[in-house]
Scaffold this active site. Structure first.
Site, PDB file in Angstrom:
ATOM      1  N   HIS A   1       1.550   5.664  -1.615  1.00 19.43           N
ATOM      2  CA  HIS A   1       1.403   6.755  -2.797  1.00 19.43           C
ATOM      3  C   HIS A   1       2.611   7.108  -3.034  1.00 19.43           C
ATOM      4  O   HIS A   1       3.427   7.608  -2.156  1.00 19.43           O
ATOM      5  CB  HIS A   1       0.668   7.497  -1.573  1.00 19.43           C
ATOM      6  CG  HIS A   1      -0.837   7.163  -1.176  1.00 19.43           C
ATOM      7  ND1 HIS A   1      -1.596   6.925  -1.977  1.00 19.43           N
ATOM      8  CD2 HIS A   1      -1.046   6.104  -0.100  1.00 19.43           C
ATOM      9  CE1 HIS A   1      -2.718   6.465  -1.254  1.00 19.43           C
ATOM     10  NE2 HIS A   1      -2.280   6.181  -0.298  1.00 19.43           N
TER      11      HIS A   1
ATOM     12  N   HIS B   1       0.996  -1.199  -0.186  1.00 19.07           N
ATOM     13  CA  HIS B   1       0.077   0.172  -0.054  1.00 19.07           C
ATOM     14  C   HIS B   1       0.875   1.224  -0.211  1.00 19.07           C
ATOM     15  O   HIS B   1       1.341   1.782   1.218  1.00 19.07           O
ATOM     16  CB  HIS B   1      -0.811   0.287   1.899  1.00 19.07           C
ATOM     17  CG  HIS B   1      -1.902   1.500   0.969  1.00 19.07           C
ATOM     18  ND1 HIS B   1      -2.946   0.736   1.655  1.00 19.07           N
ATOM     19  CD2 HIS B   1      -1.707   2.917   1.411  1.00 19.07           C
ATOM     20  CE1 HIS B   1      -3.534   1.917   1.281  1.00 19.07           C
ATOM     21  NE2 HIS B   1      -2.997   2.722   1.059  1.00 19.07           N
TER      22      HIS B   1
ATOM     23  N   ASP C   1       1.005   2.697   3.384  1.00 17.93           N
ATOM     24  CA  ASP C   1       0.635   4.041   2.990  1.00 17.93           C
ATOM     25  C   ASP C   1       0.785   5.482   3.505  1.00 17.93           C
ATOM     26  O   ASP C   1       0.797   6.693   3.744  1.00 17.93           O
ATOM     27  CB  ASP C   1      -0.614   4.120   4.395  1.00 17.93           C
ATOM     28  CG  ASP C   1      -1.979   4.834   3.766  1.00 17.93           C
ATOM     29  OD1 ASP C   1      -2.092   5.486   2.359  1.00 17.93           O
ATOM     30  OD2 ASP C   1      -2.599   5.536   4.141  1.00 17.93           O
TER      31      ASP C   1
ATOM     32  N   LYS D   1      -8.686  -0.304  -6.148  1.00 22.43           N
ATOM     33  CA  LYS D   1      -8.996   0.189  -4.433  1.00 22.43           C
ATOM     34  C   LYS D   1     -10.347   1.106  -4.211  1.00 22.43           C
ATOM     35  O   LYS D   1     -11.181   1.943  -4.987  1.00 22.43           O
ATOM     36  CB  LYS D   1      -8.210   1.319  -4.867  1.00 22.43           C
ATOM     37  CG  LYS D   1      -8.048   1.839  -3.383  1.00 22.43           C
ATOM     38  CD  LYS D   1      -7.564   1.283  -1.964  1.00 22.43           C
ATOM     39  CE  LYS D   1      -7.459   2.466  -0.666  1.00 22.43           C
ATOM     40  NZ  LYS D   1      -6.440   3.549  -0.219  1.00 22.43           N
TER      41      LYS D   1
ATOM     42  N   HIS E   1      -4.951  -0.218   5.873  1.00 23.29           N
ATOM     43  CA  HIS E   1      -4.529   0.614   6.518  1.00 23.29           C
ATOM     44  C   HIS E   1      -5.170   0.002   7.989  1.00 23.29           C
ATOM     45  O   HIS E   1      -5.973   1.221   8.470  1.00 23.29           O
ATOM     46  CB  HIS E   1      -4.690   1.706   6.354  1.00 23.29           C
ATOM     47  CG  HIS E   1      -5.235   2.106   5.868  1.00 23.29           C
ATOM     48  ND1 HIS E   1      -6.422   2.273   6.283  1.00 23.29           N
ATOM     49  CD2 HIS E   1      -5.063   2.950   4.899  1.00 23.29           C
ATOM     50  CE1 HIS E   1      -7.426   2.660   5.244  1.00 23.29           C
ATOM     51  NE2 HIS E   1      -6.419   3.368   3.519  1.00 23.29           N
TER      52      HIS E   1
HETATM   53  O1  DOR Z   1      -3.565   9.599   5.351  1.00 23.89           O
HETATM   54  C1  DOR Z   1      -4.761   9.203   4.411  1.00 23.89           C
HETATM   55  N1  DOR Z   1      -3.566   9.437   3.235  1.00 23.89           N
HETATM   56  N2  DOR Z   1      -5.044   8.708   3.642  1.00 23.89           N
HETATM   57  C2  DOR Z   1      -5.483   8.097   2.552  1.00 23.89           C
HETATM   58  O2  DOR Z   1      -6.378   7.086   3.129  1.00 23.89           O
HETATM   59  C3  DOR Z   1      -4.878   8.726   1.718  1.00 23.89           C
HETATM   60  C4  DOR Z   1      -3.486   8.947   2.116  1.00 23.89           C
HETATM   61  C5  DOR Z   1      -2.906  10.369   1.078  1.00 23.89           C
HETATM   62  O3  DOR Z   1      -3.091  10.060  -0.604  1.00 23.89           O
HETATM   63  O4  DOR Z   1      -2.293  11.198   1.587  1.00 23.89           O
HETATM   64 ZN    ZN Z   2      -3.592   4.891   1.272  1.00 16.69          ZN
END
Ligand code: DOR
Ligand code: ZN
Length: 345
Positions: free
Chosen positions: A15, A13, A247, A99, A174
């Site tokens: 980004h 997971h 995450d 997702k 998460h």
């Molecule tokens: O804290 C988070 N940031 N939770 C999420 O689900 C998305 C993520 C983000 O893309 O910044």
């Molecule tokens: Zn996320």
């Protein structure tokens, strides 16, 4: 134990965004992990296989030279997703999942699903074609307390979903609560979960005690200590349903240190070090390899990595920020010491 060698890990997971942020962060992940599931919550979101393959090319082009890191793509589920697109994912070599963001749950989730029941025909297709559904498990209604959003989602949405689609492959992303851990434990082998380093290491005091600390603000939000203890137990239990998903969510420092700060902790710079600290705290370093390197690959039906990585007890100080030409990202534990260090491959 001062040295720990484990099979190369993966991040299920992650980004990484696009453009200059992508260029700044991707080297951290490529050093830490062999593969990562790349979240599709861009603006606009990644909703088709074609878009995901273009995004994958951008990620590959941003990698440090010689890196063998593999981005594993996921699509963003919307009310307009077609059964045809689900079939395409089932056949696509580089796209691995959908997702589900409940609309309004988090960063760039406006295009998410407002009515989960209305998406049932899509879940039926995912069940049929064995495409995993990755779920951000929080309700978004304004009347619910933010600390209860995960539990209410499980009771009101997720339990119905798993009853209705008993063979659907689901990753509850998460996890943050005892209730979520219990739900995943009780579900079939087709239901698994990721756990982040921040939810293993911190409770909600980290955000609020002694001042507001925006770099600990993520969604789902950190919870009480007993939830953290339950997550730590689950992660270190050796149960293959629980595996690593950082995450890691880069936001510019100015967007976090803001009167309306963004949600997300950046942890890619020290992901394995942070997990090692949590597992050591639980006296369970011997369980790190399964969690970090085996169970996720097994769940996704991918081969385990053949390489290995080594962590050494060698304290180092995390920089205050990672700085590029015109951007800065404040990492988790900025300016603080970490006990473990991942050695260069
Ligand atoms: O804290 C988070 N940031 N939770 C999420 O689900 C998305 C993520 C983000 O893309 O910044
Ligand atoms: Zn996320």
């Amino acid at each position: 134990m001062d040295k720990l060698t484990i099979g190369q890990a993966d991040d299920w997971h992650l980004h990484v965004r696009t453009g200059s942020i992508l260029k700044m962060v991707i080297g951290h992940t490529a050093k830490q992990f062999g593969r990562a599931i790349i979240m599709p919550n861009l603006k606009p979101p990644v909703t088709t296989v074609e878009q995901a393959l273009l995004y994958r090319q951008e990620i590959l082009a941003a990698l440090p030279q010689g890196s063998a890191f593999q981005p594993l793509m996921a699509l963003y589920l919307t009310a307009n997703t077609s059964v045809d697109e689900i079939k395409k994912v089932a056949d696509a070599e580089h796209v691995h999942a959908f997702k589900l963001y409940p609309a309004g749950a988090t960063t760039n989730s406006d295009a998410g699903v407002a009515d989960i029941e209305a998406a049932y025909p899509l879940f039926a297709a995912m069940e049929k074609y064995r495409v995993p559904l990755l779920i951000h498990g929080e309700v978004t209604d304004a009347e619910h307390d933010i600390f209860d959003r995960e539990k209410i989602f499980i009771d009101s949405k997720l339990s119905k979903l798993t009853q209705q689609f008993p063979a659907l492959r689901i990753v509850v992303e998460h996890l943050t609560t005892q209730e979520a851990v219990q739900f995943v434990e009780a579900a079939g082998a087709n239901v698994a979960a990721t756990i982040t380093p921040q939810h293993l290491l911190y409770n909600r005091n980290a955000i609020l005690a002694g001042g507001i600390r925006p770099h600990y603000y993520c969604l789902p939000i950190l919870k009480r200590e007993h939830h953290r203890q339950t997550l730590l137990k689950a992660a270190t239990s050796g149960n293959p349903k629980f595996f690593l998903g950082t995450d890691s969510a880069p936001h510019l420092t100015g967007m976090k240190e803001n009167s309306c700060g963004c949600a997300g902790c950046y942890s890619a710079h020290a992901a394995l070090e942070l997990y090692a600290e949590a597992f050591e705290q639980a006296g369970a370093l011997d369980k790190l390899e399964g969690f970090a390197s085996f169970y996720g690959a097994d769940f996704y039906g991918l081969p385990r990595n053949s390489a290995s990585v080594t962590l050494e007890k060698q304290p180092w100080t995390v920089p205050e920020a990672y700085v590029g030409d015109d951007i800065a990202i404040t990492p988790l534990r900025a300016g603080e010491e970490l006990r473990w260090r991942l050695l260069a491959a």
